[in-house]
Write a protein that holds these residues in place. Sequence first.
Motif, PDB file in Angstrom:
ATOM      1  N   SER A 111       1.043  -1.366  -0.420  1.00 41.35           N
ATOM      2  CA  SER A 111       0.289  -0.036  -0.502  1.00 41.35           C
ATOM      3  C   SER A 111       0.686   1.294   0.074  1.00 41.35           C
ATOM      4  CB  SER A 111      -0.949  -0.259   1.324  1.00 41.35           C
ATOM      5  OG  SER A 111      -0.296   0.426   2.559  1.00 41.35           O
ATOM      6  N   ARG A 112       2.548   1.082   0.287  1.00 41.95           N
ATOM      7  CA  ARG A 112       2.718   2.214   0.728  1.00 41.95           C
ATOM      8  C   ARG A 112       3.165   2.583  -1.108  1.00 41.95           C
ATOM      9  NH1 ARG A 112       5.662   4.189   4.971  1.00 41.95           N
ATOM     10  NH2 ARG A 112       4.735   2.865   6.831  1.00 41.95           N
ATOM     11  N   PRO A 113       3.943   3.767  -1.719  1.00 40.97           N
ATOM     12  CA  PRO A 113       3.824   4.157  -2.598  1.00 40.97           C
ATOM     13  C   PRO A 113       5.547   3.859  -3.594  1.00 40.97           C
ATOM     14  CG  PRO A 113       2.056   5.810  -2.238  1.00 40.97           C
ATOM     15  CD  PRO A 113       2.703   5.103  -0.925  1.00 40.97           C
ATOM     16  N   VAL A 114       6.210   3.895  -2.035  1.00 42.31           N
ATOM     17  CA  VAL A 114       7.723   3.334  -3.038  1.00 42.31           C
ATOM     18  C   VAL A 114       8.016   2.459  -2.882  1.00 42.31           C
ATOM     19  CG1 VAL A 114       8.027   3.595  -0.210  1.00 42.31           C
ATOM     20  CG2 VAL A 114      10.125   4.346  -2.186  1.00 42.31           C
ATOM     21  N   GLN A 143       5.252  -0.145  -4.062  1.00 40.59           N
ATOM     22  CA  GLN A 143       4.941  -0.253  -5.501  1.00 40.59           C
ATOM     23  C   GLN A 143       5.843   0.184  -6.390  1.00 40.59           C
ATOM     24  OE1 GLN A 143       1.273   1.888  -5.527  1.00 40.59           O
ATOM     25  NE2 GLN A 143      -0.121   1.581  -4.003  1.00 40.59           N
ATOM     26  N   TYR A 144       6.305   1.253  -5.985  1.00 42.06           N
ATOM     27  CA  TYR A 144       6.965   1.874  -7.825  1.00 42.06           C
ATOM     28  C   TYR A 144       8.114   0.733  -8.157  1.00 42.06           C
ATOM     29  CZ  TYR A 144       3.471   5.175  -8.925  1.00 42.06           C
ATOM     30  OH  TYR A 144       2.942   6.131  -9.553  1.00 42.06           O
ATOM     31  N   GLY A 178      13.919   7.265  -2.331  1.00 37.90           N
ATOM     32  CA  GLY A 178      11.615   7.468  -2.193  1.00 37.90           C
ATOM     33  C   GLY A 178      12.135   7.736  -0.319  1.00 37.90           C
TER      34      GLY A 178
END
Length: 450
Positions: A376-379, A381-382, A421
């Motif tokens: 759920s953390r964008p960092v 995910q990317y 990030g």
Amino acid sequence: MFGWTLHGNGRDVAPGKVVAPGERLNWPATIAIGVQHVVAMFGATFLVPTLTGFPVPTTLLFSGIGTILFLIITGNRLPSYLGSSFAFIAPITAATASGAIGSALAGIVAVGVLLAIVGVVVQVAGLKWVDALMPPVVAGAIVALIGFNLAPTAWSNFEADPIAATITLAATILFAVLFKGFLGRISIFLGVIVGYVYSAATGAFGVPNAVTGLTPAEAISQAAWIGLPEFHVPDFAAPGTWSTLAMFLPVVLVLVAENVGHVRGVATMTSSDVNRYTGRALIADGLATGLAGAGGGSGTTTYGENIGVMAATRVYSTAVYWVAGFAAILLAFSPKVGAVFNSIPPGVLGGVTTALYGLIGIIGIKIWVDNRVDFSRPVNQYTAAVSLVVGIAGFTMHIEAFEFGGIVLGTVAALVIYHVGNFVARLRGSGADDGGPIPAVGQIGGDPEN
């Protein structure tokens, strides 16, 4: 170093106990279990040279020598077999496609030297810096992209004979699903045998080789039972070698993960004191890999297949690995063994690598699952998303004479996105992901449950 004490009556493992690294059963039982370790490692170890075009006997030779070297450096207190690492397949394939074997061997030597240096640092400073550099979200991404980057290679072999490939793939899956324990662990090896038998029955061995003019059957019959392995030397002066080295550097991260995971796995089953040999393990594997590259063999790593044998037998004695190491060395001096492996048709290899390369990718994903990586953390995910696409698509970048492939760029992407990030997140006060320690991932190419 060789002062093993006899476990119990020497014939059986005491109930609720394990045979510790410094213990052994009687020599007949020890030899039998050592031979079983050879069988366990054989399926995966021979596949690496078969897929990359390296001499099989030479790889087996340095596999056995590397195992003996590993035991010596770790003070005969860390049981392990050093087999061919699947992490080397992608860079070796790319290096040999654009140059001679010497460039690939140079890359293997470079990985070995760097891994040994990492081992020295770990021996002096401990493992915390490794945990910080490569937390589970990064480690999983790197392992996964190495496997998925090989998908086009699997397809190129698969389409050479789709029927043989499909039969091999189906047999591999069925063996893995139907059998438990040892037979399930060598399902890849058994699947190759099924595909090999089918190809032989349908006339594949009657087709002459374009280079030698010999059919596989003729090549096998003409090969001597006893002879020296074929040696090659690294060529650091060959055109493009230094750009090739960049493709090999991410392999170091995989080997670190595998060795650390192996030590922790053995420590869990025997004694936490084993953990203090982590630095030595990295040094030993680095030296074994460098030695293999210097003579024409593929890079080595600790083997999950053999962890499985130890778990099944509850025998963690280093004595059995001395037996396994010397047995592999003896097998290396049989050119006929190499001729048999070299006769495996492309379709069979296509079938088994379709499963094998996918399993490498799944091991990376399993790292995320086991360590409960928060996507759920964008960092996070990317970190995973970008690195996987770069690796799967085979992105390339040219900087003057250097060419960087999908594995290199995907690894750099994972490291940069994660660390930059999290740095930005800390500046904004939003917190950073707790990556946790590097996971015990097991051997690439082996049972993903290890």
